[in-house]
Write a protein that holds these residues in place. Sequence first.
Motif, short mmCIF file in Angstrom:
data_model
loop_
_atom_site.label_atom_id
_atom_site.label_comp_id
_atom_site.label_asym_id
_atom_site.label_seq_id
_atom_site.Cartn_x
_atom_site.Cartn_y
_atom_site.Cartn_z
N LEU A 166 -21.19 -15.68 -22.94
CA LEU A 166 -21.43 -15.01 -21.67
C LEU A 166 -22.13 -13.67 -21.87
N GLY A 167 -21.65 -12.89 -22.82
CA GLY A 167 -22.21 -11.56 -23.05
C GLY A 167 -23.63 -11.61 -23.59
N PHE A 168 -23.94 -12.56 -24.47
CA PHE A 168 -25.29 -12.68 -25.03
C PHE A 168 -26.30 -12.97 -23.92
N LYS A 169 -25.93 -13.87 -23.01
CA LYS A 169 -26.82 -14.22 -21.90
C LYS A 169 -27.02 -13.01 -20.98
N GLU A 170 -25.94 -12.29 -20.71
CA GLU A 170 -26.03 -11.14 -19.81
C GLU A 170 -26.85 -10.01 -20.41
N LEU A 171 -26.66 -9.76 -21.72
CA LEU A 171 -27.29 -8.61 -22.35
C LEU A 171 -28.74 -8.87 -22.72
N PHE A 172 -29.05 -10.10 -23.15
CA PHE A 172 -30.40 -10.38 -23.67
C PHE A 172 -31.21 -11.36 -22.82
N GLY A 173 -30.60 -11.90 -21.77
CA GLY A 173 -31.35 -12.76 -20.86
C GLY A 173 -31.64 -14.14 -21.38
N THR A 174 -31.00 -14.56 -22.46
CA THR A 174 -31.17 -15.90 -23.00
C THR A 174 -29.88 -16.31 -23.69
N THR A 175 -29.73 -17.59 -23.95
CA THR A 175 -28.54 -18.06 -24.66
C THR A 175 -28.70 -17.85 -26.15
N VAL A 176 -27.59 -18.02 -26.88
CA VAL A 176 -27.64 -17.91 -28.34
C VAL A 176 -28.62 -18.93 -28.90
N TYR A 177 -28.50 -20.18 -28.46
CA TYR A 177 -29.39 -21.22 -28.97
C TYR A 177 -30.81 -21.04 -28.47
N GLY A 178 -30.95 -20.49 -27.25
CA GLY A 178 -32.29 -20.20 -26.74
C GLY A 178 -33.00 -19.17 -27.59
N TYR A 179 -32.27 -18.16 -28.05
CA TYR A 179 -32.86 -17.12 -28.89
C TYR A 179 -33.29 -17.69 -30.24
N VAL A 180 -32.45 -18.55 -30.82
CA VAL A 180 -32.81 -19.19 -32.09
C VAL A 180 -34.05 -20.05 -31.91
#
Length: 331
Positions: free
Chosen positions: A259-273
């Motif tokens: 939840l926090g990764f999406k809120e802070l960076f605008g993408t999911t963990v897997y989306g960022y990878v």
Amino acid sequence: MNLSLDTWDLNDIYQGFQRQMSSRVEPDVPVPDEHHQLYSIPAIGGIGCLERWHLREGLELNWTKTKMSTPFVMDVDVHYPHLEISYTLSGHGCWETSANAGQYELAAGVSTLISIRDSKLHAEMSHREPMHHMELRFDLRQFQTMLPAMDRIHERAVFCTQIADAPIITQLVEQMRRCPYTGALKRMYLEGKALELLAFHLDGLDQEERRKQATSKLTRYDMDCLHEAKSILARDWKEPPSLLGLARLTGLNDYKLKLGFKELFGTTVYGYVREQRMTEARKLLEQGKANVSETAFIVGYQNVSHFAKVFRKTYGYNPSELVKQATGRSL
């Protein structure tokens, strides 16, 4: 190379080029389209070209490619309400304005939205690597009724926001660069993509406001842990830890991490990878360092078909097209 320009509309920057550089910046052999000009910068301080498309009154698209032997420095006085969206494909630089103490970066994969009026802009482009850069330039006097959302932005003399490594922006820029049409249809297509890119940036401002409200629920410790998670993924994207593993490494539970990764960076963990993998894949293919199968394996995909599908969804074209381009350049 240093240029000082005074601008009251979109045309002034080109007229200023020609005045200050005398005959050194000239339109190339005339293109059979009044809406399209090509300019070349000869080998005094470097070489380069500028392609300019007039899309409609108060809106133009520029593509710039330069390879300078010395830094390129511009000082521009902007006297009218000017909006610009830029995207850097390669190269590096920085800029700042008289109305804002901050300094902003030009770097590959970074898109910038800037609104400026009655202010001075100072920009520096590095000569250490070739620069490939796109700019959409709006004279807001022509868009007052069309873009009411700009009112709150243009209350300030300078407003700027930047987005890095956004797949949608990259795809839109690539679609503009590879426009399949000519003449009036090309201008129509490019104008549509330009407005789509503007809509994405403006929507991003609203999302950023919502993210700020959401992240206010995160503690400073939570945000520090999330930034650490992002650093781990940026380093180990080829073989990233599992979600639970990443949560343990950063001291968060998996729910707050997601939840926090999406809120802070605008993408999911897997989306960022996935973004990191696609950026590296595109670089390998453009440089001709690997074919599609080799690239898929290098960036962590065992299934080549799945890799090609993700690549096509990210950039809007098949990875094999870059292989053909790289092969053509090497002949």
